[in-house]
Design an enzyme around this catalytic site. Sequence first.
Site, PDB file in Angstrom:
ATOM      1  N   ASP A 100       0.727  -1.198  -0.075  1.00  0.00           N
ATOM      2  CA  ASP A 100      -0.050  -0.062   0.040  1.00  0.00           C
ATOM      3  C   ASP A 100       0.747   1.290  -0.126  1.00  0.00           C
ATOM      4  OD1 ASP A 100      -2.772  -1.063   0.126  1.00  0.00           O
ATOM      5  OD2 ASP A 100      -2.063  -1.812   2.123  1.00  0.00           O
TER       6      ASP A 100
ATOM      7  N   ASP B 156     -10.059  -7.057  -0.469  1.00  0.00           N
ATOM      8  CA  ASP B 156      -8.852  -6.437   0.406  1.00  0.00           C
ATOM      9  C   ASP B 156      -9.385  -5.803   1.597  1.00  0.00           C
ATOM     10  OD1 ASP B 156      -6.585  -5.210   1.226  1.00  0.00           O
ATOM     11  OD2 ASP B 156      -6.751  -3.602  -0.363  1.00  0.00           O
ATOM     12  N   GLY B 157      -9.121  -6.219   2.797  1.00  0.00           N
ATOM     13  CA  GLY B 157      -9.254  -5.652   4.050  1.00  0.00           C
ATOM     14  C   GLY B 157     -10.151  -6.471   4.816  1.00  0.00           C
TER      15      GLY B 157
HETATM   16  C1  DX5 Z   1      -6.344  -0.538   3.340  1.00  0.00           C
HETATM   17  C2  DX5 Z   1      -5.222  -1.371   2.542  1.00  0.00           C
HETATM   18  C3  DX5 Z   1      -5.225  -3.022   2.637  1.00  0.00           C
HETATM   19  C4  DX5 Z   1      -4.868  -3.311   4.045  1.00  0.00           C
HETATM   20  C5  DX5 Z   1      -5.342  -4.657   4.605  1.00  0.00           C
HETATM   21  O1  DX5 Z   1      -5.904   0.756   3.163  1.00  0.00           O
HETATM   22  O2  DX5 Z   1      -5.495  -1.146   1.117  1.00  0.00           O
HETATM   23  O3  DX5 Z   1      -4.572  -3.455   1.661  1.00  0.00           O
HETATM   24  O4  DX5 Z   1      -3.220  -3.466   4.128  1.00  0.00           O
HETATM   25  O5  DX5 Z   1      -5.179  -4.954   5.755  1.00  0.00           O
HETATM   26  P1  DX5 Z   1      -5.913  -5.924   6.570  1.00  0.00           P
HETATM   27  O6  DX5 Z   1      -5.848  -7.220   6.078  1.00  0.00           O
HETATM   28  O7  DX5 Z   1      -5.033  -5.712   7.996  1.00  0.00           O
HETATM   29  O8  DX5 Z   1      -7.399  -5.225   6.777  1.00  0.00           O
HETATM   30 ZN    ZN Z   2      -4.506  -2.331  -0.298  1.00  0.00          ZN
END
Ligand code: DX5
Ligand code: ZN
Length: 227
Positions: free
Chosen positions: A33, A171-172
């Site tokens: 990111d 994602d997330g």
């Molecule tokens: C949020 C990012 C994600 C994040 C996911 O801004 O785009 O890629 O790193 O992290 P987790 O899996 O901890 O929600």
């Molecule tokens: Zn991300």
Amino acid sequence: MHISPSLLAADTTHLASTACYLERLGADSLHLDVMDGHYVKNLAFGPQVVKDLRNVVSLPLHVHLEVDNPLECLELFHETDLVIAQEDTCQDMALFIDRAKTLDLRCGIGVNYDRPLERIIPFIDTLDMVVLLAVLPGFGGQAFNPLVLEKVHTLQNIPGKRKEGLLIAVDGGINSENISEVKAAGFNTVIIGSGILRNGESYASKSVIRHRWKMLCKLLYSVKQLE
Ligand code: DX5
Ligand code: ZN
């Protein structure tokens, strides 16, 4: 299923060894990111980190541009494999995709769970990845929003001849409790940060990472068996 660990959740003092370890465990790509402090109220990885990681792993590097102007910084990441821009920041999506192709980069677009998919429809045939965010961009460790489960159905019903191997990613907020559900809903890619690399406020040890990895693979495999 393509598993793309997000290094935002990693201990940055051990970034290289974590990346190498994830490669050894069988990760399919690494998710990085990039945050500019404007589009999101956080700062994260810049081009030098990405460049340095390029020298220690051979995994594809996926750069997620959570920045105000993805077009402006695209060239800084020309040594990566795939770049993802957020649809709500990408004013001229055709130009972004075109510029990425010119730099020989694969291209993805991210859509937040509370945003419509309309803007990506005209480009669905040219994209290599669509990322549906189950959290609002900016921070790791947020709770998964199940609205993405409906959204993936809408995405699959968009007419058009998709590129073979289109990555449809969530994602997330992914963890062992919801990973089977996201696979069953139609995602073929998971981006997972805290769910594998953190223990609440602290960093997970290698043995915990290994344990979680095995657990995820087991869950994904058993879902596959049901298909
Ligand atoms: C949020 C990012 C994600 C994040 C996911 O801004 O785009 O890629 O790193 O992290 P987790 O899996 O901890 O929600
Ligand atoms: Zn991300």
